[in-house]
Design an enzyme around this catalytic site. Structure first.
Site, PDB file in Angstrom:
ATOM      1  CB  VAL A 112       4.408   3.428  -0.470  1.00 27.61           C
ATOM      2  CG1 VAL A 112       4.312   4.945  -0.614  1.00 27.61           C
ATOM      3  CG2 VAL A 112       4.375   3.009   0.996  1.00 27.61           C
ATOM      4  N   GLY A 120       6.565  13.847  -7.916  1.00 24.01           N
ATOM      5  CA  GLY A 120       7.472  14.998  -7.978  1.00 24.01           C
ATOM      6  C   GLY A 120       6.874  16.288  -7.449  1.00 24.01           C
ATOM      7  CD  GLN A 150      13.753   1.604  -7.049  1.00 24.10           C
ATOM      8  OE1 GLN A 150      14.697   0.903  -6.699  1.00 24.10           O
ATOM      9  NE2 GLN A 150      12.594   1.090  -7.446  1.00 24.10           N
ATOM     10  CE1 TYR A 155       8.605   5.177   2.025  1.00 21.27           C
ATOM     11  CE2 TYR A 155      10.088   3.885   0.652  1.00 21.27           C
ATOM     12  CZ  TYR A 155       8.810   4.287   0.990  1.00 21.27           C
ATOM     13  OH  TYR A 155       7.735   3.802   0.286  1.00 21.27           O
TER      14      TYR A 155
END
Lengths: 175, 175
Positions: A112, A120, A150, A155
């Site tokens: 991904v 952002g 991170q 998720y």
């Protein structure tokens, strides 16, 4: 969908796996900056220039991988999603995800990535929601992934749970 | 390999993915009990009677799944391993595992099962080592799985590491 609004949500005509479909989204965040001559679309079409993909992965600092193997991985993924920014007649690959699957029960999402210029603004969320929607449409009930520390919270906000009921993601290393 | 000794380790002729191969093992633990008229073999042949597989999964208490979907999952797995016990002219399915993959970088192992009658004798370990060996032979470098809490230590002994560098296995649940 935050910044994203599905313009052509009803335009998909196929529920067959591996059959490509495309959806366009308005990109409200950028539209104001670049004017109306700008759109972003999501597609499951696998015709991706591997050098474009390499450039995208370079931009987020991933290690390079042999293009021969990347081609094979794309070919044998159950689902491949790419995100494109179109300005006038030029298009640019700005996001990517793919999933392996047994076409029946399980899918695992890999690779991904969203270009730093477009991070952002909710694009990662939109990409994941699009990926999940496609997998659910193909009746996959068990959607999994392996998240770097991170991005675990990213998720989590999308509905992914780490270690549910104590189930552990494990990686094999040669002894 | 503990109780297991590879009798026909040199008999494999193919490195093509999805091409079936079979290996026989002596089952030293049981041989003494049942005499010489007994052998166990591992195969990647996908011709498995789905009722045999359902019986095996029933024996370990798994929830039943639609056979139509099980057939599809087997068909679209990258690797399918089954373990058979042969006594005279009868053979019985006593173990199973399978893996999804992109055929290039990643494989994820699912549905690892050993019949309770054959547990505690190293068969699970032999099944996993056989599965890993097959994936490595096809040049898959990233072998993963999702382990229930009670088998995390079993997989750890086989070289699987939970949460390496903080990477989390995550499962999606509908919001």
């Amino acid at each position: 969908m935050g910044f994203w609004k599905n313009l052509f949500g009803g335009s998909e005509t196929s529920s067959e796996p591996n059959k490509a479909s495309t959806e366009a989204y308005t990109f409200d965040g950028a539209k104001e900056k670049v004017g109306g001559n700008f759109r972003i679309y999501f597609t499951t079409d696998r015709e991706i220039d591997l050098y474009d993909l390499e450039e995208l992965c370079d931009a987020v600092g991933w290690s390079r991988r042999p293009l021969r193997k990347v081609r094979k991985a794309i070919q044998h993924s159950f689902l491949v999603v790419s995100v494109w920014a179109v300005r006038g007649k030029r298009r640019r690959l700005i996001g990517f995800s793919r999933a392996t699957s047994d076409h029946a029960f399980n899918a695992t999402i890999w690779d991904v990535v969203v270009h730093p210029d477009y991070q952002g603004k909710g694009l990662g969320k939109a990409l994941m929601n699009y990926t999940i929607k496609k997998l659910r449409k193909d009746d996959i009930s068990n959607i999994t992934l392996f998240a770097d520390p991170q991005v675990v919270d990213f998720y989590r906000l999308l509905g992914f749970m780490p270690d549910p009921e104590g189930i552990k993601g494990m990686f094999w290393y040669p002894n």
